[in-house]
Design an enzyme around this catalytic site. Structure first.
Site, PDB file in Angstrom:
ATOM      1  N   ASN A 217       0.856  -1.203   0.000  1.00  0.00           N
ATOM      2  CA  ASN A 217       0.000   0.000   0.000  1.00  0.00           C
ATOM      3  C   ASN A 217       0.881   1.239   0.000  1.00  0.00           C
ATOM      4  O   ASN A 217       2.112   1.140  -0.045  1.00  0.00           O
ATOM      5  CB  ASN A 217      -0.943  -0.023   1.213  1.00  0.00           C
ATOM      6  CG  ASN A 217      -0.175  -0.105   2.505  1.00  0.00           C
ATOM      7  OD1 ASN A 217       0.564   0.803   2.849  1.00  0.00           O
ATOM      8  ND2 ASN A 217      -0.314  -1.214   3.225  1.00  0.00           N
ATOM      9  N   ASP A 286      -3.985  -6.584   4.873  1.00  0.00           N
ATOM     10  CA  ASP A 286      -4.962  -7.522   5.446  1.00  0.00           C
ATOM     11  C   ASP A 286      -4.837  -8.902   4.805  1.00  0.00           C
ATOM     12  O   ASP A 286      -5.187  -9.899   5.421  1.00  0.00           O
ATOM     13  CB  ASP A 286      -6.377  -6.983   5.234  1.00  0.00           C
ATOM     14  CG  ASP A 286      -6.651  -5.789   6.133  1.00  0.00           C
ATOM     15  OD1 ASP A 286      -6.262  -5.851   7.311  1.00  0.00           O
ATOM     16  OD2 ASP A 286      -7.219  -4.788   5.658  1.00  0.00           O
ATOM     17  N   ILE A 314      -2.848  -7.997  13.923  1.00  0.00           N
ATOM     18  CA  ILE A 314      -1.927  -7.790  15.057  1.00  0.00           C
ATOM     19  C   ILE A 314      -2.641  -7.043  16.186  1.00  0.00           C
ATOM     20  O   ILE A 314      -2.560  -7.404  17.361  1.00  0.00           O
ATOM     21  CB  ILE A 314      -0.682  -6.983  14.590  1.00  0.00           C
ATOM     22  CG1 ILE A 314      -0.037  -7.649  13.369  1.00  0.00           C
ATOM     23  CG2 ILE A 314       0.325  -6.847  15.726  1.00  0.00           C
ATOM     24  CD1 ILE A 314       0.996  -6.791  12.658  1.00  0.00           C
ATOM     25  N   LYS A 344     -13.925  -0.313  14.741  1.00  0.00           N
ATOM     26  CA  LYS A 344     -12.610  -0.966  14.919  1.00  0.00           C
ATOM     27  C   LYS A 344     -12.134  -0.824  16.362  1.00  0.00           C
ATOM     28  O   LYS A 344     -11.532  -1.741  16.925  1.00  0.00           O
ATOM     29  CB  LYS A 344     -11.580  -0.353  13.964  1.00  0.00           C
ATOM     30  CG  LYS A 344     -11.795  -0.774  12.512  1.00  0.00           C
ATOM     31  CD  LYS A 344     -10.798  -0.129  11.555  1.00  0.00           C
ATOM     32  CE  LYS A 344     -11.155  -0.468  10.110  1.00  0.00           C
ATOM     33  NZ  LYS A 344     -10.359   0.254   9.127  1.00  0.00           N
TER      34      LYS A 344
HETATM   35  O1  PMT Z   1       2.876   6.074   6.628  1.00  0.00           O
HETATM   36  P1  PMT Z   1       2.282   7.395   6.161  1.00  0.00           P
HETATM   37  O2  PMT Z   1       2.503   7.618   4.695  1.00  0.00           O
HETATM   38  O3  PMT Z   1       2.732   8.529   7.004  1.00  0.00           O
HETATM   39  O4  PMT Z   1       0.686   7.292   6.306  1.00  0.00           O
HETATM   40  C1  PMT Z   1       0.103   7.225   7.582  1.00  0.00           C
HETATM   41  C2  PMT Z   1      -1.036   6.207   7.639  1.00  0.00           C
HETATM   42  C3  PMT Z   1      -2.168   6.665   6.735  1.00  0.00           C
HETATM   43  C4  PMT Z   1      -0.560   4.820   7.185  1.00  0.00           C
HETATM   44  C5  PMT Z   1      -1.507   6.134   9.137  1.00  0.00           C
HETATM   45  O5  PMT Z   1      -1.918   7.417   9.547  1.00  0.00           O
HETATM   46  C6  PMT Z   1      -2.646   5.147   9.322  1.00  0.00           C
HETATM   47  O6  PMT Z   1      -3.809   5.466   9.170  1.00  0.00           O
HETATM   48  N1  PMT Z   1      -2.290   3.889   9.685  1.00  0.00           N
HETATM   49  C7  PMT Z   1      -3.229   2.753   9.783  1.00  0.00           C
HETATM   50  C8  PMT Z   1      -3.438   2.130   8.432  1.00  0.00           C
HETATM   51  C9  PMT Z   1      -4.311   0.915   8.468  1.00  0.00           C
HETATM   52  O7  PMT Z   1      -3.854  -0.175   8.204  1.00  0.00           O
HETATM   53  O8  PMT Z   1      -5.545   1.122   8.903  1.00  0.00           O
HETATM   54  P2  PMT Z   1      -6.698  -0.026   9.026  1.00  0.00           P
HETATM   55  O9  PMT Z   1      -7.922   0.706   9.293  1.00  0.00           O
HETATM   56  O10 PMT Z   1      -6.626  -0.943   7.859  1.00  0.00           O
HETATM   57  O11 PMT Z   1      -6.263  -0.875  10.287  1.00  0.00           O
HETATM   58  C10 PMT Z   1      -6.727  -0.569  11.600  1.00  0.00           C
HETATM   59  C11 PMT Z   1      -5.648  -0.847  12.621  1.00  0.00           C
HETATM   60  O12 PMT Z   1      -5.377  -2.250  12.653  1.00  0.00           O
HETATM   61  C12 PMT Z   1      -4.322  -0.160  12.342  1.00  0.00           C
HETATM   62  O13 PMT Z   1      -3.788   0.292  13.559  1.00  0.00           O
HETATM   63  C13 PMT Z   1      -3.468  -1.275  11.754  1.00  0.00           C
HETATM   64  O14 PMT Z   1      -2.091  -1.091  12.066  1.00  0.00           O
HETATM   65  C14 PMT Z   1      -4.017  -2.491  12.462  1.00  0.00           C
HETATM   66  N2  PMT Z   1      -3.919  -3.761  11.679  1.00  0.00           N
HETATM   67  C15 PMT Z   1      -4.499  -3.859  10.449  1.00  0.00           C
HETATM   68  C16 PMT Z   1      -4.424  -5.056   9.771  1.00  0.00           C
HETATM   69  C17 PMT Z   1      -3.744  -6.135  10.358  1.00  0.00           C
HETATM   70  N3  PMT Z   1      -3.629  -7.281   9.706  1.00  0.00           N
HETATM   71  N4  PMT Z   1      -3.175  -6.006  11.552  1.00  0.00           N
HETATM   72  C18 PMT Z   1      -3.260  -4.847  12.243  1.00  0.00           C
HETATM   73  O15 PMT Z   1      -2.750  -4.719  13.354  1.00  0.00           O
END
Ligand code: PMT
Length: 409
Positions: A217, A286, A314, A344
């Site tokens: 991504n 994911d 995670i 979430k």
């Molecule tokens: O890195 P930059 O370019 O500065 O951009 C910053 C950012 C946009 C990446 C950051 O601000 C951000 O939003 N990070 C979270 C991105 C994300 O994966 O969001 P999500 O909504 O898909 O996931 C929710 C949470 O679960 C996140 O804390 C993620 O780290 C966690 N997760 C997701 C999938 C997974 N398999 N395991 C996880 O722990």
């Protein structure tokens, strides 16, 4: 690397006295003065007689925009720069380069020139950046002097190992300006996170399809790196687990590079229970390809189907067994920001969710700024308007500390 924004918030309106003693590394100090001034500090430079053989007072006068003190009893000396008043006025004294000679003077309380008098008279913290020949540095006299000064609360940065001006190789090179600035921000910073052990994840993960292709991504790592740096600057012991990012590795932060979500999962899960706080800023994939081809996949058919399987979550895994760890998640959303982020927060059982509408200009992936809303299980949403990722990081850390303080009662 210390971000200029942490310098900015910490040294702004502070008086930093820079003592320059006679070593070749003095040529690097105008850059230190320039950086401090740019960050809003009032910089006063004091030069020993020997220092003036290496850099002229005029150079320091120009970069500091202040008169430079080169003599103990100059006829034009005004009351505000007389040694005692400068010692009183200083919020920090930095001696760089600090030669074996000035270190010996400081250790033995000599006050025979303006710099040694200022150092003896000041109640401000003093940071030394030693620079000298390796044999002078390793000489037991110098080592004992440095030990004496450290025991009295002096801070010391470096020296580094490398090629020395005298032609020798070894320890004795003055630390780089970036490292000196880092220590300045650490010493002058609020240090309010010194009891914290914080694990930050940053960047994307890469899920290999074959030896040359991957699923990933747009995360650059900037948000996570800003959080790690801000926490370290405020005194926390920080571990950064980072997916592939083309950013300079932050200095003095234990950094663990990973590629895949599975590697990030393993590295995070084995560490998080020893932490006081975990911040998951990483954009973890994911899904990953069900199989990784050993060789580059050939272009044989008109279409190609890639089967993906779920990666471990995670955050969810940590949320179901938090122990005493405070868990922060990020939610990157393109619609229904608050509803999805709150979903979430509940599903992953986190203490704080940073909701990130990544469609807004100036927010989300690979931008220098971000716009976020902080959500807690019971409080009202708190929106943080567009700001640099460094500033957003500071606000997130403020919020974590406020919630913790509130819980302690
Ligand atoms: O890195 P930059 O370019 O500065 O951009 C910053 C950012 C946009 C990446 C950051 O601000 C951000 O939003 N990070 C979270 C991105 C994300 O994966 O969001 P999500 O909504 O898909 O996931 C929710 C949470 O679960 C996140 O804390 C993620 O780290 C966690 N997760 C997701 C999938 C997974 N398999 N395991 C996880 O722990």
């Amino acid at each position: 690397m210390v971000s200029s924004s942490s310098e900015q918030t910490i040294v702004h309106n502070k008086t930093v006295v820079i003592g320059v003693s006679g070593g070749i590394a003095a040529y690097k100090i105008p850059e230190l003065v320039r950086r401090l001034r740019k960050a809003g500090a009032e910089v006063r430079v004091v030069m020993t007689e020997h220092a003036q053989h290496f850099v002229t007072p005029l150079t320091f006068q120009t970069v500091s925009n202040n008169p430079v003190i080169t003599e103990m009893f100059a006829p034009m000396m005004t009351a505000d720069v007389a040694h005692i008043s400068l010692a009183d006025k200083a919020d920090l004294v930095v001696v760089a380069p600090a030669t074996a000679n000035v270190i010996a003077k400081f250790a033995h309380g000599l006050a025979e020139d303006f710099l040694s008098t200022t150092v003896l008279a000041t109640k401000a913290p003093v940071l030394l950046a030693p620079a000298m020949n390796v044999n002078m540095y390793t000489n037991s006299v110098t080592q004992e002097n440095l030990q004496t000064l450290k025991a009295r609360g002096f801070y010391v940065v470096g020296p580094d190992k490398g090629e020395l001006a005298c032609g020798w190789e070894g320890t004795g090179r003055m630390s780089e300006v970036e490292d000196i600035l880092h220590d300045i921000t650490m010493i002058m910073g609020p240090n309010d996170l010194k009891e914290e052990k914080i694990l930050v994840t940053a960047g994307p993960t890469q899920e290999p399809i074959d030896p040359v292709r991957f699923v990933s991504n747009r995360s650059s790592g900037k948000m996570g790196y800003a959080l790690a740096q801000a926490a370290a600057t405020r005194g926390a012991e920080v571990t950064l687990i980072t997916g592939p990012a083309s950013l300079d590795p932050p200095q003095r932060i234990k950094t663990i590079p990973v590629f895949t979500a599975t590697e990030m999962y393993q590295e995070t899960l084995k560490r998080y229970k020893a932490m006081t706080t975990v911040i998951m800023a990483a954009a973890v994939s994911d899904y990953r390809p069900a199989q990784q081809a050993h060789n580059k996949i050939k272009k044989e058919n008109d279409s190609f189907t890639l089967k993906l399987v779920r990666n471990p979550d995670i955050l969810w895994e940590m949320g179901r067994d938090k122990g005493s760890c405070f868990i922060v998640g990020f939610a990157a959303e393109t619609e229904n920001l608050l509803k999805n982020a709150r979903g979430k927060l509940t599903a992953k059982n986190v203490d704080l969710m940073v909701a990130n509408d990544v469609t807004k200009p100036g927010a989300g992936f690979d931008s220098e700024t971000n716009i976020v809303t902080l959500l807690t299980p019971d409080g009202a949403p708190e929106e943080i308007a567009k700001a640099s990722k460094e500033l957003i990081a500071q606000r997130i850390l403020d919020k974590i500390m406020a919630i913790k303080a509130n819980r302690r009662g």
